[in-house]
Design a protein around this motif. Structure first.
Motif, mmCIF file in Angstrom:
data_model
loop_
_atom_site.group_PDB
_atom_site.id
_atom_site.type_symbol
_atom_site.label_atom_id
_atom_site.label_comp_id
_atom_site.label_asym_id
_atom_site.label_seq_id
_atom_site.Cartn_x
_atom_site.Cartn_y
_atom_site.Cartn_z
ATOM 1 N N ALA A 154 0.796 -1.223 -0.023
ATOM 2 C CA ALA A 154 -0.442 -0.204 -0.333
ATOM 3 C C ALA A 154 1.336 1.481 -0.085
ATOM 4 O O ALA A 154 1.365 1.401 0.995
ATOM 5 C CB ALA A 154 -0.619 0.000 1.222
ATOM 6 N N HIS A 200 -0.338 -2.335 7.384
ATOM 7 C CA HIS A 200 -0.135 -2.565 6.533
ATOM 8 C C HIS A 200 0.808 -3.740 5.755
ATOM 9 O O HIS A 200 1.021 -4.655 4.833
ATOM 10 C CB HIS A 200 0.053 -0.898 5.792
ATOM 11 N N TRP A 253 0.185 -6.935 3.749
ATOM 12 C CA TRP A 253 1.015 -7.243 2.878
ATOM 13 C C TRP A 253 1.455 -8.838 2.467
ATOM 14 O O TRP A 253 1.484 -9.637 1.430
ATOM 15 C CB TRP A 253 1.798 -6.039 2.782
#
Length: 70
Positions: A18, A40, A44
């Motif tokens: 992101a 994030h 991921w």
């Protein structure tokens, strides 16, 4: 530290990180921003793990899940 676009050698179907965390940094408290980066990063890593795990056979998936969940 900054998230940038992936290198050109990375397969295009691999999940991308992101990029929005770079923009949120200026208006956020440092601790809150680091928490956002951690969320994030975790999401991921999980998406990459599922992407790689989808290409394995049954026995390889079992061993892969065992390694990831340790």
């Amino acid at each position: 530290w900054e998230v940038t676009l992936p290198a050109e050698e990375v397969p295009p179907e691999l999940p991308e990180p992101a990029l929005g965390i770079n923009f949120a940094r200026d208006g956020m408290n440092r601790k809150d921003w680091l928490s956002l980066v951690a969320v994030h990063s975790d999401s991921w890593l999980l998406s990459v793990a599922f992407y790689l795990g989808a290409r394995l056979n049954r026995n390889e998936r079992f061993m892969y899940a065992f390694l990831v969940l340790q």
